[in-house]
Design a protein around this motif. Structure first.
Motif, PDB file in Angstrom:
ATOM      1  N   VAL A   4       0.977  -1.118   0.045  1.00  0.00           N
ATOM      2  CA  VAL A   4      -0.028   0.406  -0.071  1.00  0.00           C
ATOM      3  C   VAL A   4       0.595   1.396   0.054  1.00  0.00           C
ATOM      4  O   VAL A   4       1.673   1.238   0.889  1.00  0.00           O
ATOM      5  CB  VAL A   4      -0.713  -0.019   1.584  1.00  0.00           C
ATOM      6  CG1 VAL A   4      -1.605   1.371   1.161  1.00  0.00           C
ATOM      7  CG2 VAL A   4      -1.555  -1.338   0.937  1.00  0.00           C
TER       8      VAL A   4
ATOM      9  N   PRO B  53      -1.145  -7.453  -4.434  1.00  0.00           N
ATOM     10  CA  PRO B  53      -2.410  -6.588  -4.799  1.00  0.00           C
ATOM     11  C   PRO B  53      -1.327  -5.107  -4.517  1.00  0.00           C
ATOM     12  O   PRO B  53      -0.590  -4.891  -3.315  1.00  0.00           O
ATOM     13  CB  PRO B  53      -3.560  -6.567  -3.751  1.00  0.00           C
ATOM     14  CG  PRO B  53      -2.599  -7.481  -3.235  1.00  0.00           C
ATOM     15  CD  PRO B  53      -2.542  -7.752  -3.531  1.00  0.00           C
TER      16      PRO B  53
ATOM     17  N   ILE C 199      -2.050  -1.364  -4.293  1.00  0.00           N
ATOM     18  CA  ILE C 199      -2.996  -0.135  -3.371  1.00  0.00           C
ATOM     19  C   ILE C 199      -2.638   1.368  -3.682  1.00  0.00           C
ATOM     20  O   ILE C 199      -1.422   1.178  -2.415  1.00  0.00           O
ATOM     21  CB  ILE C 199      -4.107  -0.503  -2.134  1.00  0.00           C
ATOM     22  CG1 ILE C 199      -4.632  -1.820  -2.990  1.00  0.00           C
ATOM     23  CG2 ILE C 199      -4.754   0.206  -2.253  1.00  0.00           C
ATOM     24  CD1 ILE C 199      -5.700  -2.180  -1.673  1.00  0.00           C
TER      25      ILE C 199
ATOM     26  N   GLY D 126      -1.539   1.704  -9.964  1.00  0.00           N
ATOM     27  CA  GLY D 126      -2.302   1.022  -8.766  1.00  0.00           C
ATOM     28  C   GLY D 126      -3.046   0.019  -9.364  1.00  0.00           C
ATOM     29  O   GLY D 126      -3.335  -0.123 -10.779  1.00  0.00           O
ATOM     30  N   ASP D 127      -3.223  -1.351  -8.555  1.00  0.00           N
ATOM     31  CA  ASP D 127      -4.061  -1.864  -8.981  1.00  0.00           C
ATOM     32  C   ASP D 127      -5.519  -1.696  -8.503  1.00  0.00           C
ATOM     33  O   ASP D 127      -6.716  -1.002  -8.981  1.00  0.00           O
ATOM     34  CB  ASP D 127      -4.666  -3.131  -8.103  1.00  0.00           C
ATOM     35  CG  ASP D 127      -3.073  -4.213  -8.528  1.00  0.00           C
ATOM     36  OD1 ASP D 127      -2.689  -4.457 -10.679  1.00  0.00           O
ATOM     37  OD2 ASP D 127      -2.033  -4.703  -7.962  1.00  0.00           O
ATOM     38  N   VAL D 128      -5.687  -0.640  -7.376  1.00  0.00           N
ATOM     39  CA  VAL D 128      -6.973  -0.044  -7.040  1.00  0.00           C
ATOM     40  C   VAL D 128      -5.867   1.594  -6.731  1.00  0.00           C
ATOM     41  O   VAL D 128      -5.201   1.542  -6.132  1.00  0.00           O
ATOM     42  CB  VAL D 128      -7.436   0.047  -6.139  1.00  0.00           C
ATOM     43  CG1 VAL D 128      -9.135   0.440  -5.581  1.00  0.00           C
ATOM     44  CG2 VAL D 128      -8.400  -1.697  -6.701  1.00  0.00           C
ATOM     45  N   HIS D 129      -7.105   2.461  -6.998  1.00  0.00           N
ATOM     46  CA  HIS D 129      -6.329   4.605  -6.757  1.00  0.00           C
ATOM     47  C   HIS D 129      -7.745   4.622  -5.925  1.00  0.00           C
ATOM     48  O   HIS D 129      -8.629   4.778  -6.273  1.00  0.00           O
ATOM     49  CB  HIS D 129      -6.233   5.156  -7.927  1.00  0.00           C
ATOM     50  CG  HIS D 129      -5.385   4.667  -8.510  1.00  0.00           C
ATOM     51  ND1 HIS D 129      -5.755   3.612 -10.255  1.00  0.00           N
ATOM     52  CD2 HIS D 129      -3.550   4.461  -8.530  1.00  0.00           C
ATOM     53  CE1 HIS D 129      -4.218   3.895 -10.399  1.00  0.00           C
ATOM     54  NE2 HIS D 129      -3.206   4.104  -9.772  1.00  0.00           N
TER      55      HIS D 129
ATOM     56  N   ILE E 163      -9.009  -0.718   2.984  1.00  0.00           N
ATOM     57  CA  ILE E 163      -7.871  -0.861   2.117  1.00  0.00           C
ATOM     58  C   ILE E 163      -7.833  -2.409   2.561  1.00  0.00           C
ATOM     59  O   ILE E 163      -7.203  -3.255   1.350  1.00  0.00           O
ATOM     60  CB  ILE E 163      -6.862  -0.150   2.702  1.00  0.00           C
ATOM     61  CG1 ILE E 163      -6.598   1.305   1.559  1.00  0.00           C
ATOM     62  CG2 ILE E 163      -5.134  -0.554   2.828  1.00  0.00           C
ATOM     63  CD1 ILE E 163      -5.374   1.772   2.422  1.00  0.00           C
TER      64      ILE E 163
ATOM     65  N   LEU F 164     -10.314  -4.597   0.904  1.00  0.00           N
ATOM     66  CA  LEU F 164      -9.497  -4.507  -1.152  1.00  0.00           C
ATOM     67  C   LEU F 164      -7.835  -5.484  -0.544  1.00  0.00           C
ATOM     68  O   LEU F 164      -8.636  -6.503  -1.633  1.00  0.00           O
ATOM     69  CB  LEU F 164      -9.572  -3.699  -0.998  1.00  0.00           C
ATOM     70  CG  LEU F 164     -10.232  -2.308  -1.681  1.00  0.00           C
ATOM     71  CD1 LEU F 164     -10.294  -0.763  -1.880  1.00  0.00           C
ATOM     72  CD2 LEU F 164     -10.921  -2.712  -3.108  1.00  0.00           C
ATOM     73  N   SER F 165      -7.687  -5.531   0.373  1.00  0.00           N
ATOM     74  CA  SER F 165      -6.509  -6.229   0.271  1.00  0.00           C
ATOM     75  C   SER F 165      -6.986  -7.967   0.602  1.00  0.00           C
ATOM     76  O   SER F 165      -6.056  -9.286   0.369  1.00  0.00           O
ATOM     77  CB  SER F 165      -5.535  -6.029   1.316  1.00  0.00           C
ATOM     78  OG  SER F 165      -4.845  -5.085   1.098  1.00  0.00           O
TER      79      SER F 165
END
Length: 302
Positions: free
Chosen positions: A159, A195, A197, A216-219, A272, A275-276
């Motif tokens: 992260v 992941p 993030i 990132g995989d997710v922003h 977070i 999501l993880s």
């Protein structure tokens, strides 16, 4: 004993002396001008009550908010050459570094920690804007790569809390070389199916936005964060046009698909963690972040 000097004089001095007030007793909101008691802001995770303005916080404060029990292991970061170009503008670069280190208590703009977030092992890297504007130099690049290597070694999500004014001009091309280096590190995470993030904080600009902050995989983004390559003032002067209200702010970028979700600081940890767990197929834990994660998942499926 002289009773005049021992008794009368201290009493007179107490009567006429003003009570000293700590300089940091109150905090003024940058947006509304509202004056708030310092302890109230601190207790609210450095978010101004009422205006919801997210204050900038240090890397250490960020890690304290994220890790369970505010406990983590600091990842030892590689040493790099100090002032390789012997750069000087109004001040020697080496003196600027000394001032920033004295001010923040850190060696450079990055801090990396390993610990647990809602009982899930996690590696977190934080850019500290208080250290020369969180600028990207050799030390920051090495720190980011070391964080990615730690995530690979521990097999944890990685992260990043990005917050930067861009590449560090005092290191010239050496700072720009960190952009491809960090990109390679992210590729290694992707190959290992771990992941990555990214949380975009205020501000995230320049070469950082042009590299690892947007891979990132997710922003996620904090409310009101300024995110972009060049600042809005520079863009307005270049194109000679008035920009839309809220241009380059987190909410605007979410509406236009550049950010997956704008998440309040109070919900970042649980979001977070959830999501993880989703990415790593770890056992789910029901949290308040469920609606945010559901929104991101639905958007990705479309």
């Amino acid at each position: 004993m002289n009773w005049i000097s021992e008794v009368v004089r201290p009493k007179i001095k107490t009567l006429f002396n003003k009570r000293e007030t700590p300089d940091n007793l109150w905090i003024k909101c940058p947006e509304t001008g509202q004056v708030v008691f310092h302890k109230d802001v601190e207790a609210n995770q450095w978010v101004i009550p009422g205006s919801n303005h997210h204050m900038r916080i240090s890397a250490t404060q960020r890690l304290q908010l994220m890790f369970d029990g505010a406990t983590w292991l600091d990842v030892a970061l590689p040493e790099v050459a100090v002032d390789p170009l012997k750069f000087r503008d109004e001040k020697k670069y080496i003196d600027r570094l000394k001032d920033a280190r004295a001010k923040t208590g850190q060696q450079d703009a990055f801090k990396v920690g390993f610990g647990r977030v809602e009982d899930l092992p996690m590696t977190i890297a934080v850019q500290d804007f208080g250290f020369m504007g969180g600028s990207l130099g050799m030390a920051a690049g090495e720190a980011f790569v070391k964080g990615a290597e730690t995530a690979l070694e521990k097999k944890t999500p990685y992260v990043l809390f990005a917050g930067s004014g861009g590449a560090r001009m005092q290191e010239g091309i050496l700072s720009l070389m960190q952009m491809p280096r960090t990109t390679v590190a992210i590729r290694r995470l992707r190959d290992a199916r771990l992941p990555y993030i990214v949380v975009l904080t205020n501000p995230t600009t320049g070469g950082v936005t042009a590299s690892y902050a947007m891979l990132g995989d997710v922003h996620l983004a904090e409310p009101g964060a300024l995110i972009g390559f060049a600042g809005p003032r520079v863009i307005e002067q270049t194109i000679r046009e008035k920009l839309p209200d809220g241009f380059q702010r987190a909410e605007y970028l979410k509406e236009h698909g550049m950010v997956d979700a704008v998440v309040h600081r109070h919900e970042l940890k649980s979001t977070i963690a959830r999501l993880s767990r989703l990415f790593t197929k770890a056992p789910a834990a029901e949290t308040a972040a469920a609606p945010v994660v559901a929104e991101i998942t639905a958007a990705a499926a479309e």
